[in-house]
Design a protein around this motif. Structure first.
Motif, PDB file in Angstrom:
ATOM      1  N   GLU A 170       0.868  -1.204   0.159  1.00  0.00           N
ATOM      2  CA  GLU A 170       0.078   0.075  -0.036  1.00  0.00           C
ATOM      3  C   GLU A 170       0.719   1.378  -0.096  1.00  0.00           C
ATOM      4  OE1 GLU A 170      -2.850  -0.084   3.213  1.00  0.00           O
ATOM      5  OE2 GLU A 170      -4.109  -1.724   2.262  1.00  0.00           O
ATOM      6  N   LYS A 171       2.100   1.152   0.324  1.00  0.00           N
ATOM      7  CA  LYS A 171       2.779   2.484   0.661  1.00  0.00           C
ATOM      8  C   LYS A 171       4.014   2.135  -0.435  1.00  0.00           C
ATOM      9  CE  LYS A 171       1.539   3.345   5.550  1.00  0.00           C
ATOM     10  NZ  LYS A 171       2.145   3.451   6.893  1.00  0.00           N
ATOM     11  N   ASP A 172       4.020   1.560  -1.336  1.00  0.00           N
ATOM     12  CA  ASP A 172       4.917   1.336  -2.184  1.00  0.00           C
ATOM     13  C   ASP A 172       6.454   1.376  -1.725  1.00  0.00           C
ATOM     14  OD1 ASP A 172       5.959   0.794  -4.902  1.00  0.00           O
ATOM     15  OD2 ASP A 172       6.015   2.934  -5.317  1.00  0.00           O
ATOM     16  N   LYS A 173       6.532   0.829  -0.386  1.00  0.00           N
ATOM     17  CA  LYS A 173       7.957   0.772   0.237  1.00  0.00           C
ATOM     18  C   LYS A 173       9.207   0.121  -0.484  1.00  0.00           C
ATOM     19  CE  LYS A 173       6.407   0.988   5.232  1.00  0.00           C
ATOM     20  NZ  LYS A 173       6.589   0.434   6.410  1.00  0.00           N
ATOM     21  N   PHE A 174       8.713  -0.923  -1.306  1.00  0.00           N
ATOM     22  CA  PHE A 174      10.086  -1.392  -2.157  1.00  0.00           C
ATOM     23  C   PHE A 174      10.638  -0.089  -3.166  1.00  0.00           C
ATOM     24  CE2 PHE A 174      11.653  -2.943  -6.122  1.00  0.00           C
ATOM     25  CZ  PHE A 174      12.497  -4.305  -5.563  1.00  0.00           C
ATOM     26  N   ASN A 175       9.972   0.703  -3.862  1.00  0.00           N
ATOM     27  CA  ASN A 175      10.468   1.643  -4.659  1.00  0.00           C
ATOM     28  C   ASN A 175      11.017   2.688  -3.860  1.00  0.00           C
ATOM     29  OD1 ASN A 175       9.801   0.239  -7.242  1.00  0.00           O
ATOM     30  ND2 ASN A 175       7.820   0.451  -7.139  1.00  0.00           N
ATOM     31  N   LEU A 201      15.749  -6.180   0.338  1.00  0.00           N
ATOM     32  CA  LEU A 201      14.370  -5.736  -0.171  1.00  0.00           C
ATOM     33  C   LEU A 201      14.112  -6.686  -1.313  1.00  0.00           C
ATOM     34  CD1 LEU A 201      13.073  -3.025   0.390  1.00  0.00           C
ATOM     35  CD2 LEU A 201      14.156  -1.848  -1.484  1.00  0.00           C
ATOM     36  N   TYR A 202      14.881  -6.936  -2.045  1.00  0.00           N
ATOM     37  CA  TYR A 202      14.407  -7.791  -3.346  1.00  0.00           C
ATOM     38  C   TYR A 202      13.851  -9.285  -2.764  1.00  0.00           C
ATOM     39  CZ  TYR A 202      16.006  -4.886  -7.094  1.00  0.00           C
ATOM     40  OH  TYR A 202      15.951  -3.922  -8.142  1.00  0.00           O
ATOM     41  N   LYS A 209      16.811 -14.198  -7.689  1.00  0.00           N
ATOM     42  CA  LYS A 209      18.086 -13.546  -8.349  1.00  0.00           C
ATOM     43  C   LYS A 209      18.738 -12.295  -8.021  1.00  0.00           C
ATOM     44  CE  LYS A 209      19.000 -17.222 -11.033  1.00  0.00           C
ATOM     45  NZ  LYS A 209      20.503 -17.981 -11.085  1.00  0.00           N
ATOM     46  N   GLU A 210      17.927 -11.238  -7.923  1.00  0.00           N
ATOM     47  CA  GLU A 210      18.158 -10.046  -7.956  1.00  0.00           C
ATOM     48  C   GLU A 210      18.707  -9.871  -6.390  1.00  0.00           C
ATOM     49  OE1 GLU A 210      15.391 -11.081  -9.034  1.00  0.00           O
ATOM     50  OE2 GLU A 210      15.302 -10.051 -11.045  1.00  0.00           O
ATOM     51  N   ALA A 211      17.995 -10.522  -5.443  1.00  0.00           N
ATOM     52  CA  ALA A 211      18.695 -10.295  -3.873  1.00  0.00           C
ATOM     53  C   ALA A 211      19.805 -10.964  -3.964  1.00  0.00           C
ATOM     54  CB  ALA A 211      17.668 -11.130  -3.253  1.00  0.00           C
ATOM     55  N   GLU A 212      20.205 -12.134  -4.571  1.00  0.00           N
ATOM     56  CA  GLU A 212      21.731 -13.006  -4.769  1.00  0.00           C
ATOM     57  C   GLU A 212      22.683 -11.989  -5.068  1.00  0.00           C
ATOM     58  OE1 GLU A 212      24.224 -16.575  -6.366  1.00  0.00           O
ATOM     59  OE2 GLU A 212      22.250 -16.273  -7.193  1.00  0.00           O
ATOM     60  N   HIS A 213      22.208 -11.369  -6.045  1.00  0.00           N
ATOM     61  CA  HIS A 213      23.448 -10.158  -6.853  1.00  0.00           C
ATOM     62  C   HIS A 213      23.699  -9.278  -5.845  1.00  0.00           C
ATOM     63  CE1 HIS A 213      25.318  -7.404  -9.631  1.00  0.00           C
ATOM     64  NE2 HIS A 213      24.490  -6.531  -9.135  1.00  0.00           N
ATOM     65  N   THR A 239      18.529 -17.240   0.789  1.00  0.00           N
ATOM     66  CA  THR A 239      18.025 -16.925  -0.697  1.00  0.00           C
ATOM     67  C   THR A 239      18.660 -17.959  -1.540  1.00  0.00           C
ATOM     68  OG1 THR A 239      18.451 -14.559  -0.392  1.00  0.00           O
ATOM     69  CG2 THR A 239      18.634 -15.213  -2.507  1.00  0.00           C
ATOM     70  N   LEU A 240      19.927 -18.681  -1.281  1.00  0.00           N
ATOM     71  CA  LEU A 240      20.179 -19.474  -2.191  1.00  0.00           C
ATOM     72  C   LEU A 240      19.598 -20.765  -1.862  1.00  0.00           C
ATOM     73  CD1 LEU A 240      24.269 -19.332  -1.466  1.00  0.00           C
ATOM     74  CD2 LEU A 240      23.139 -18.961  -3.625  1.00  0.00           C
TER      75      LEU A 240
END
Length: 349
Positions: A170-175, A201-202, A209-213, A239-240
């Motif tokens: 609802e608060k678009d916290k990711f972005n 966050l990812y 995949k993005e989180a691992e990066h 993540t792995l």
């Protein structure tokens, strides 16, 4: 007024009443509203708060310092709108002031999520003096005279509801947070820590995949003496695991067992990974080590890894092997901490 509670808020009509109700009536309440378009200010006005208006400049430290500048109390307590104080807050803080006059103090934040809760410490309480100021555009830190502030533990447990999926969506916290983390990286602020936060966050939105990066990039900083590093390692391990690479995760994490001997989450995860990989001989010692360490507030930690979750998984391990008495022992231990799944297993064993 001895204590001032300072909050930064924006569009918090669903949370603001809960936190304001939890603040002891003798405390001064300073609300810095940075552009709410909902009923946040209207609700806050019912609670005799000092309400100030301003613009949000993508800088948490700037906003924190501005809110503190209006406080008249001898001490400052920092809260967010999606948090809640316990009933013993006034007593805890009064005792802390008596025992540690002039000292900054940490609180334990319990992050309430859908299925878990995680705990970590943050400095949220400090004397109202010009020498204490925040630095950092995101995950701001308290400094005293240009040095990270020293602290003692207040013993205060604050509930935080901001990590629920509903709040994030609802608060678009990711972005919002991704933008701030990237800005901090561009300014070379705590790079290893910020990379960890981006990876976290990812991971929270299951983009593994993005989180691992980003977690791999954080790993390369080798900041093993910093408190973010062991939770970052464990998050990389999870993540792995989600990516179907549990053996790789176990190989990575095992070598850190001697470094983080007081971190239950590390050994708990090693137990889970051993279940995945069929390393039967590692399951029992890993969960038992997590139990031996117990719960921690030193690091960000998932509640139960040093208590009921470790005990429950030992119960499962023994039940599968056919050791029913041992299974019952550990299910009962998990149940003694109020873990309902253990009661269900006990009924069916």
């Amino acid at each position: 007024m001895n204590i001032s509670v300072c909050l930064i808020v924006k569009d918090e009509e669903l949370n603001i009443e809960r936190v304001l109700k939890s603040i002891p009536s003798p405390f001064e309440v300073i609300i810095y509203d940075t552009g709410s378009r909902d009923r946040t200010v209207e609700i806050a006005e019912k609670y005799d708060a000092v309400i100030k208006q301003g613009e949000w400049n993508d800088d948490f430290a700037q906003a924190r310092n501005q809110s503190v500048s209006w406080a008249t109390g001898e001490y400052i307590l920092i809260l967010d709108a999606d948090e809640e104080l316990p009933p013993d807050a006034e007593a805890k803080l009064s005792q802390f002031i008596t025992e540690h006059p002039g000292q900054a103090g940490t609180v334990v934040l319990e992050n309430i999520m859908e299925t878990d809760s995680a705990r970590h410490r943050m400095i949220r309480f400090f004397p109202n003096r010009p020498s204490f100021r925040f630095k950092g555009i995101v995950h701001e830190q308290l400094y005293e005279n240009d040095q990270p502030a020293s602290f003692k533990d207040t013993g205060l447990l604050v509930k935080h509801y901001g990590y629920t999926k509903k709040e994030y969506h609802e608060k678009d916290k990711f972005n919002r947070y991704l933008k701030l983390y990237q800005k901090a990286l561009d300014e070379r602020q705590d790079e290893g820590y910020m990379l960890y936060q981006i990876g976290k966050l990812y991971n929270s939105v299951e983009q593994y995949k993005e989180a691992e990066h980003y977690l791999r990039r954080s790993l390369t900083y080798k900041e093993e003496n910093k408190l973010y590093y062991p939770p970052m390692l464990v998050l990389l391990g999870y993540t792995l695991k989600e990516l179907g690479r549990s053996k790789e995760a176990a190989d990575l994490l095992t070598k850190y067992g001697d470094i983080y001997k007081d971190f239950p989450d590390l050994f708990f995860l090693l137990g889970l990974l051993a279940m995945d990989t069929g390393e039967i001989h590692m399951i029992e010692p890993s969960f038992k080590e997590a139990l031996r360490i117990g719960e921690t507030t030193k690091y960000t930690s998932v509640l139960g890894t040093g208590s009921f979750k470790a005990a429950y998984n030992l119960g499962v391990y023994y039940e599968i092997l056919g050791f029913k008495d041992k299974a019952k022992e550990y299910y009962m231990l998990a149940a003694s901490w109020g873990y309902d799944p253990a009661l269900i297993r006990l009924k069916n064993i």
